[in-house]
Design a protein around this motif. Structure first.
Motif, PDB file in Angstrom:
ATOM      1  N   HIS A 108      62.209  34.521 -17.135  1.00 40.50           N
ATOM      2  CA  HIS A 108      63.043  35.882 -16.832  1.00 40.50           C
ATOM      3  C   HIS A 108      63.530  35.597 -15.529  1.00 40.50           C
ATOM      4  O   HIS A 108      63.165  34.812 -14.613  1.00 40.50           O
ATOM      5  N   LEU A 109      64.455  36.710 -15.184  1.00 41.05           N
ATOM      6  CA  LEU A 109      65.324  36.447 -13.900  1.00 41.05           C
ATOM      7  C   LEU A 109      64.852  37.223 -12.757  1.00 41.05           C
ATOM      8  O   LEU A 109      65.702  37.351 -11.737  1.00 41.05           O
ATOM      9  N   HIS A 110      63.635  37.547 -12.617  1.00 42.05           N
ATOM     10  CA  HIS A 110      63.036  38.389 -11.316  1.00 42.05           C
ATOM     11  C   HIS A 110      63.073  37.304 -10.342  1.00 42.05           C
ATOM     12  O   HIS A 110      62.809  36.053 -10.373  1.00 42.05           O
ATOM     13  N   GLN A 128      68.255  33.676 -21.640  1.00 39.38           N
ATOM     14  CA  GLN A 128      68.737  34.461 -22.828  1.00 39.38           C
ATOM     15  C   GLN A 128      69.775  35.407 -22.315  1.00 39.38           C
ATOM     16  O   GLN A 128      69.852  36.083 -21.166  1.00 39.38           O
ATOM     17  N   GLN A 129      70.610  35.579 -23.220  1.00 40.02           N
ATOM     18  CA  GLN A 129      71.896  36.406 -23.087  1.00 40.02           C
ATOM     19  C   GLN A 129      71.490  37.812 -22.954  1.00 40.02           C
ATOM     20  O   GLN A 129      71.911  38.655 -21.795  1.00 40.02           O
ATOM     21  N   ASP A 130      70.505  38.548 -23.274  1.00 40.20           N
ATOM     22  CA  ASP A 130      69.850  39.797 -23.199  1.00 40.20           C
ATOM     23  C   ASP A 130      69.340  40.102 -21.828  1.00 40.20           C
ATOM     24  O   ASP A 130      69.647  40.966 -21.037  1.00 40.20           O
ATOM     25  N   GLU A 131      68.610  38.758 -21.292  1.00 34.51           N
ATOM     26  CA  GLU A 131      68.176  38.656 -20.174  1.00 34.51           C
ATOM     27  C   GLU A 131      69.426  38.664 -18.833  1.00 34.51           C
ATOM     28  O   GLU A 131      69.261  39.493 -17.864  1.00 34.51           O
ATOM     29  N   LEU A 132      70.346  38.012 -19.291  1.00 37.75           N
ATOM     30  CA  LEU A 132      71.367  37.723 -18.039  1.00 37.75           C
ATOM     31  C   LEU A 132      72.130  39.079 -18.140  1.00 37.75           C
ATOM     32  O   LEU A 132      72.462  39.581 -16.973  1.00 37.75           O
ATOM     33  N   ASP A 133      72.425  39.676 -19.008  1.00 39.30           N
ATOM     34  CA  ASP A 133      73.120  41.051 -19.265  1.00 39.30           C
ATOM     35  C   ASP A 133      72.419  42.088 -18.452  1.00 39.30           C
ATOM     36  O   ASP A 133      72.932  42.525 -17.618  1.00 39.30           O
ATOM     37  N   ALA A 134      70.952  42.341 -18.739  1.00 36.84           N
ATOM     38  CA  ALA A 134      70.387  43.238 -17.914  1.00 36.84           C
ATOM     39  C   ALA A 134      70.199  43.014 -16.457  1.00 36.84           C
ATOM     40  O   ALA A 134      70.359  43.767 -15.732  1.00 36.84           O
ATOM     41  N   ALA A 135      70.149  41.678 -16.148  1.00 35.10           N
ATOM     42  CA  ALA A 135      70.172  41.051 -14.823  1.00 35.10           C
ATOM     43  C   ALA A 135      71.561  41.576 -14.004  1.00 35.10           C
ATOM     44  O   ALA A 135      71.282  42.030 -12.921  1.00 35.10           O
ATOM     45  N   ARG A 136      72.362  41.518 -14.618  1.00 32.40           N
ATOM     46  CA  ARG A 136      73.848  41.526 -14.007  1.00 32.40           C
ATOM     47  C   ARG A 136      74.134  43.123 -13.975  1.00 32.40           C
ATOM     48  O   ARG A 136      75.232  43.396 -13.517  1.00 32.40           O
ATOM     49  N   SER A 137      73.258  44.127 -14.723  1.00 33.63           N
ATOM     50  CA  SER A 137      73.826  45.512 -14.697  1.00 33.63           C
ATOM     51  C   SER A 137      73.260  45.934 -13.343  1.00 33.63           C
ATOM     52  O   SER A 137      73.785  47.061 -13.202  1.00 33.63           O
ATOM     53  N   GLY A 138      72.686  45.466 -12.512  1.00 34.19           N
ATOM     54  CA  GLY A 138      72.129  45.945 -11.139  1.00 34.19           C
ATOM     55  C   GLY A 138      71.051  46.963 -11.373  1.00 34.19           C
ATOM     56  O   GLY A 138      70.855  47.786 -10.268  1.00 34.19           O
ATOM     57  N   LEU A 139      70.366  47.270 -12.712  1.00 34.01           N
ATOM     58  CA  LEU A 139      69.468  48.200 -12.831  1.00 34.01           C
ATOM     59  C   LEU A 139      68.028  47.832 -12.534  1.00 34.01           C
ATOM     60  O   LEU A 139      67.291  48.414 -12.666  1.00 34.01           O
ATOM     61  N   ASP A 140      67.947  46.523 -12.361  1.00 32.98           N
ATOM     62  CA  ASP A 140      66.475  45.999 -12.047  1.00 32.98           C
ATOM     63  C   ASP A 140      66.346  45.473 -10.741  1.00 32.98           C
ATOM     64  O   ASP A 140      67.039  44.540 -10.258  1.00 32.98           O
ATOM     65  N   GLY A 178      65.176  40.257 -21.794  1.00 31.96           N
ATOM     66  CA  GLY A 178      65.196  39.061 -22.673  1.00 31.96           C
ATOM     67  C   GLY A 178      63.843  38.341 -22.260  1.00 31.96           C
ATOM     68  O   GLY A 178      64.094  36.701 -22.098  1.00 31.96           O
ATOM     69  N   HIS A 179      62.956  38.758 -21.776  1.00 36.56           N
ATOM     70  CA  HIS A 179      61.677  37.853 -21.448  1.00 36.56           C
ATOM     71  C   HIS A 179      61.386  37.002 -22.462  1.00 36.56           C
ATOM     72  O   HIS A 179      61.292  37.285 -23.822  1.00 36.56           O
ATOM     73  N   MET A 180      61.040  35.598 -22.251  1.00 35.09           N
ATOM     74  CA  MET A 180      60.592  34.387 -22.946  1.00 35.09           C
ATOM     75  C   MET A 180      59.431  33.933 -22.556  1.00 35.09           C
ATOM     76  O   MET A 180      59.093  33.660 -21.370  1.00 35.09           O
ATOM     77  N   SER A 181      58.347  33.655 -23.462  1.00 28.03           N
ATOM     78  CA  SER A 181      57.129  32.740 -23.123  1.00 28.03           C
ATOM     79  C   SER A 181      57.570  31.611 -23.873  1.00 28.03           C
ATOM     80  O   SER A 181      58.639  31.244 -24.393  1.00 28.03           O
TER      81      SER A 181
END
Length: 260
Positions: A108-110, A128-140, A178-181
């Motif tokens: 994940h992108l933390h 992951q696309q979902d991870e990148l989209d959320a990271a770019r949202s500025g909400l995390d 979009g967290h992945m193990s």
């Protein structure tokens, strides 16, 4: 048959923080010391790096440290990281350079998992696309936007897939979108599931406690991912490796020793 030859746990820093960041609604006021880990996996088809730790410059440079770890805007505080904790120094001890890493698989992108991408800029990066989209949202707030600035070599993925025979990406969202193990079939020992921050501590797994931080408060999704990983471990007779558990990390082989 697995293509995995060996795997090195890499300690890239230590982070002291309130335990409630790892165990949701539990541990307030208790300060824990957590290892920040990455893993180098050598296969017959190349080398895979799971996570890359922090951006050392943001910790070592006083001006950058004040900017990125300002307690008014960033409540987690800066990790402890030395020059020798950086990924290139671990690689150097193995006679390697960043150019010898073929794929960086970012769980994940933390900031403490993707910040070190600047040290392995030539490798193909899987996220992951979902991870990148959320990271770019500025909400995390645990994402530093400039860690995502250079995406030239990024290979954006969607869902679970096999990187090489014996290394499989496992979706475990909840902590982030979009967290992945990573499931790893070692050539000699039992398979290993690198939980990432789906489970910071053994306590998250044993007592089925969600991480303290859940993307958009999706606690049930985080708990479902913990249960999914536990089920997979039972089915495959695999070990579950929590990501920020100091006591667990002390049971692993010390670099440059490896697991196989």
């Amino acid at each position: 048959m697995t293509q995995v030859l060996r795997m090195w746990p890499l300690l890239t820093g230590l982070h002291k923080y309130d335990k409630s960041l790892s165990t949701r609604n539990r541990g307030h006021g208790e300060i824990i010391e957590a290892p920040i880990l990455a893993y180098l996996i050598e296969t017959r088809n190349g080398r895979i790096l799971y996570d890359v730790g922090c951006d050392y410059a943001k910790i070592a440079d006083p001006a950058l440290r004040d900017r990125y770890y300002d307690p008014e805007t960033f409540p987690f505080g800066p990790p402890e990281m030395r020059e020798e904790d950086r990924i290139p120094h671990h690689l150097e001890r193995l006679g390697l350079t960043a150019l010898d890493v073929d794929v960086v698989f970012v769980g994940h992108l933390h900031f403490d998992h993707a910040g070190g991408l600047c040290d392995v800029c030539g490798a193909e990066v899987h996220v992951q696309q979902d991870e990148l989209d959320a990271a770019r949202s500025g909400l995390d707030i645990a994402v530093f936007p400039d860690d995502l600035a250079s995406t030239t070599n990024w290979k954006i993925q969607q869902g679970e897939y096999e990187l090489v025979a014996g290394v499989r990406a496992v979706a475990s969202p909840g902590h982030t979108a979009g967290h992945m193990s990573l499931f790893i079939e070692l050539p000699k020992g039992p398979p290993v599931i690198l939980c990432g921050d789906a489970a910071d501590l053994a306590e998250n797994l044993d007592q089925e406690i969600a991480p303290g931080l859940c993307w958009q408060d999706r606690e049930e999704q985080a708990l479902a991912s913990i249960r999914k990983l536990k089920t997979l471990a039972r089915q495959e007779q695999a070990e579950l490796w929590p990501n920020h558990d100091l006591a667990f990390w002390r049971t692993l082989r010390r670099f440059p020793q490896f697991h196989e």
